[in-house]
Design an enzyme around this catalytic site. Structure first.
Site, PDB file in Angstrom:
ATOM      1  N   THR A   1     -52.941 -60.959 -43.735  1.00 33.64           N
ATOM      2  CA  THR A   1     -54.048 -60.275 -43.471  1.00 33.64           C
ATOM      3  C   THR A   1     -54.606 -59.912 -42.111  1.00 33.64           C
ATOM      4  OG1 THR A   1     -55.711 -61.783 -43.928  1.00 33.64           O
ATOM      5  CG2 THR A   1     -55.031 -60.592 -45.772  1.00 33.64           C
TER       6      THR A   1
ATOM      7  N   ARG B   1     -57.893 -61.293 -36.215  1.00 34.79           N
ATOM      8  CA  ARG B   1     -59.721 -60.882 -35.888  1.00 34.79           C
ATOM      9  C   ARG B   1     -60.691 -61.436 -37.014  1.00 34.79           C
ATOM     10  NH1 ARG B   1     -57.344 -56.318 -38.831  1.00 34.79           N
ATOM     11  NH2 ARG B   1     -58.386 -56.003 -40.876  1.00 34.79           N
TER      12      ARG B   1
ATOM     13  N   CYS C   1     -63.323 -62.362 -39.819  1.00 35.04           N
ATOM     14  CA  CYS C   1     -63.605 -61.754 -41.156  1.00 35.04           C
ATOM     15  C   CYS C   1     -65.023 -61.076 -41.204  1.00 35.04           C
ATOM     16  CB  CYS C   1     -63.651 -63.004 -42.069  1.00 35.04           C
ATOM     17  SG  CYS C   1     -64.378 -62.436 -43.805  1.00 35.04           S
TER      18      CYS C   1
ATOM     19  N   CYS D   1     -67.334 -63.342 -43.916  1.00 34.27           N
ATOM     20  CA  CYS D   1     -68.142 -64.609 -43.484  1.00 34.27           C
ATOM     21  C   CYS D   1     -68.421 -64.840 -42.088  1.00 34.27           C
ATOM     22  CB  CYS D   1     -67.421 -65.915 -43.741  1.00 34.27           C
ATOM     23  SG  CYS D   1     -65.497 -65.924 -42.773  1.00 34.27           S
TER      24      CYS D   1
ATOM     25  N   TRP E   1     -84.953 -97.701 -19.715  1.00 33.78           N
ATOM     26  CA  TRP E   1     -85.305 -96.925 -20.744  1.00 33.78           C
ATOM     27  C   TRP E   1     -85.515 -95.392 -20.593  1.00 33.78           C
ATOM     28  CZ3 TRP E   1     -89.406 -93.346 -21.464  1.00 33.78           C
ATOM     29  CH2 TRP E   1     -89.700 -93.320 -22.729  1.00 33.78           C
TER      30      TRP E   1
ATOM     31  N   TYR F   1     -83.540 -92.300 -22.248  1.00 27.74           N
ATOM     32  CA  TYR F   1     -84.375 -91.425 -22.839  1.00 27.74           C
ATOM     33  C   TYR F   1     -83.943 -89.991 -22.270  1.00 27.74           C
ATOM     34  CZ  TYR F   1     -88.364 -88.653 -24.659  1.00 27.74           C
ATOM     35  OH  TYR F   1     -89.104 -87.702 -25.250  1.00 27.74           O
TER      36      TYR F   1
ATOM     37  N   ASP G   1     -87.948-100.234 -26.458  1.00 31.92           N
ATOM     38  CA  ASP G   1     -89.096 -99.088 -26.852  1.00 31.92           C
ATOM     39  C   ASP G   1     -89.902 -99.717 -27.971  1.00 31.92           C
ATOM     40  OD1 ASP G   1     -89.826 -96.145 -26.924  1.00 31.92           O
ATOM     41  OD2 ASP G   1     -89.950 -96.945 -28.752  1.00 31.92           O
TER      42      ASP G   1
END
Length: 486
Positions: free
Chosen positions: A28, A61, A63, A66, A424, A428, A444
């Site tokens: 296709t 190409r 669809c 979807c 720490w 983060y 922490d």
């Protein structure tokens, strides 16, 4: 995944793998996402590609049923720390559109030839093809959601000419731009100032906790959370984008539906791709919750927490420099106190928006502006003032780099070399500014309380790799004290 595993996923229409690979059908000339509802093609007629760009480069190409180009991004890019992963994060942020392949290669520290060779070998497409696929997706969004002319859309999407725009749209979608526009959502407002989007993600997605997290830390004037008549929330914030400021707003969903509704107001539409990618990072929309749950859910101590919140995410941020500053502001103080200080700095040093948008009035201050901040405006101990100003100076002059393609280990070493920046704070920043999925914060207080509550020793965290950032959020959410940083 090998080809047979991919075909089994296609046969079962497994939506969890949308964006992880693409199925191209030779008979296709169309490529699809694994969950496409169309009749499953015969095994001998399909080829699998790691990216939409690779399928497009091979002559297939998209669809129309979807829309594989609109599927969630591959969660692999955020995990990978190698050249390919770093390159993909920068391409998604629009670096090729703004700086070209030469700029991308320079940021990564490699030659254009070597970069192209590595990407083609791994992904089946080079940096130009990957960026071209992204431009085509942006063009389709603008064609179907705005009243902009085709020429405006072409340049806003990043194309260098109208001819290139027309040829790419026809090749990728099998339709002209005019035909794509005719398929737009007729229910959308004809002339809206904002670009409406659906930001796809993998289910499950725990939206409530991420909106809670952002609401608690929203800096007045820069961010706000608005409660709607139906009880849901809308998160809004000002964005500092490459060519001008913008505003993003994202709605809390009433029920799981596979996407978040978003609207973007931009000074320049060419910033659309960058704004989308940064919003996706903020809401951690490219994560793979099943991969996280397989590791964390199998742990004796953490498993019950994961089953309670199977789609809990690790929020990122839209601006790494802003997040780094806010991490320092949050050292040793409450979230409320840090938020108040951040709001004062925004008023004093931030750039005002041309016109207020609801409660949004200003952009968060740049690192350069804060590097020279008056000590009288910094209501914090002298040591933390020095740490903040040193960090901002390093960000402003490039001593520390925190862009999406940075080597995370190198960035961590650069941060730790600055006075007043400890493990720490670095952790983060890695977790949120650099979207590192494997950060653990053993010191922490919230993590320690969470570990005690679920009966897991600190050394158990080694079993949670490479998803320790998600483990931290599960521990924080387990009736533990809120983390201190904003």
């Amino acid at each position: 995944m090998d080809d047979e595993a991919c075909y089994r996923a296609v046969s079962s229409r497994d939506a969890r793998l949308d964006g992880v690979f693409y199925t191209a059908v030779r008979t296709t000339g169309i490529y699809c996402r694994p969950s496409c509802p169309a009749l499953t093609p015969k095994r001998q007629n399909v080829t699998f590609y790691p990216t939409a760009a690779a399928a497009q480069s091979a002559g297939f190409r998209a669809c129309r049923r979807c829309r594989p180009d609109a599927s969630p991004g591959s969660p692999e890019w955020n995990v990978r720390a190698d050249l390919v992963g770093r390159a993909m994060r920068l391409i998604a942020d629009g670096v090729v559109d703004r700086e070209g392949v030469a700029g991308l290669a320079a940021r990564l520290g490699y030659s254009e030839r070597h970069l192209g060779r590595e990407l083609t070998a791994e992904l089946g497409a080079g940096p130009l093809a990957l960026a071209r696929s992204q431009r085509a997706h942006t063009a389709r969004i603008l064609l179907q959601t705005t009243e902009l002319t085709a020429s405006e859309i072409a340049f806003a999407a990043g194309f260098s000419s109208i001819r290139q725009f027309n040829e790419t749209v026809r090749e990728v979608y099998g339709q002209t731009p005019t035909e794509l526009r005719e398929r737009r959502n007729r229910r959308a407002p004809a002339a809206s100032a904002a670009v409406p989007l659906r930001l796809a993600h993998r289910e499950p997605y725990e939206a409530g906790p991420i909106f809670d997290f952002l609401e608690l830390r929203a800096v007045p004037g820069v961010e706000e959370v608005v409660r709607r008549a139906d009880g849901r929330r809308t998160y809004r914030r000002a964005l500092a984008l490459p060519t001008g400021p913008g505003v993003v707003e994202v709605d809390e969903p009433a029920a799981p539906k596979g996407w978040l509704d978003c609207r973007l107001e931009l000074t320049e539409l060419r910033d659309l791709t960058t704004a989308v990618q940064r919003t996706r990072a903020l809401f951690d929309l490219d994560a793979d919750p099943d991969a996280v749950a397989r590791v964390l859910g199998a742990d004796e101590g953490l498993g019950a927490l994961v089953r309670r919140r199977p789609g809990l995410r690790s929020p990122g941020h839209v601006d790494p420099h802003e997040l780094a500053v806010r991490a320092v502001l949050g050292q040793q103080v409450s979230v409320a106190a840090a938020r108040t200080l951040a709001a004062r700095l925004a008023v004093r040093y931030g750039k005002p928006l041309a016109a207020p948008s609801g409660g949004l009035t200003t952009l968060f201050p740049s690192a350069a502006a804060l590097a020279d901040a008056d000590p009288a405006d910094l209501a914090m101990p002298a040591a933390r003032q020095r740490a903040l100003r040193g960090l901002c100076a390093a960000l402003a002059d490039g001593t520390v780099t925190l862009d999406p393609g940075v080597d995370r280990e190198q960035a961590a070493a650069e941060l730790l070399a600055l006075p007043g920046i400890g493990p720490w704070t670095v952790g983060y920043i890695r977790m949120r500014a650099l979207a590192d999925p494997d950060v653990f914060l053993p010191t922490d207080i919230g993590v320690r309380h969470g570990l005690a509550a679920c009966g897991a020793p600190p050394e158990a965290a080694e079993r949670w790799r490479p998803w320790r950032s998600y483990a931290v959020h599960h521990l924080w959410a387990n009736n533990a004290p809120a983390p201190r940083s904003i």
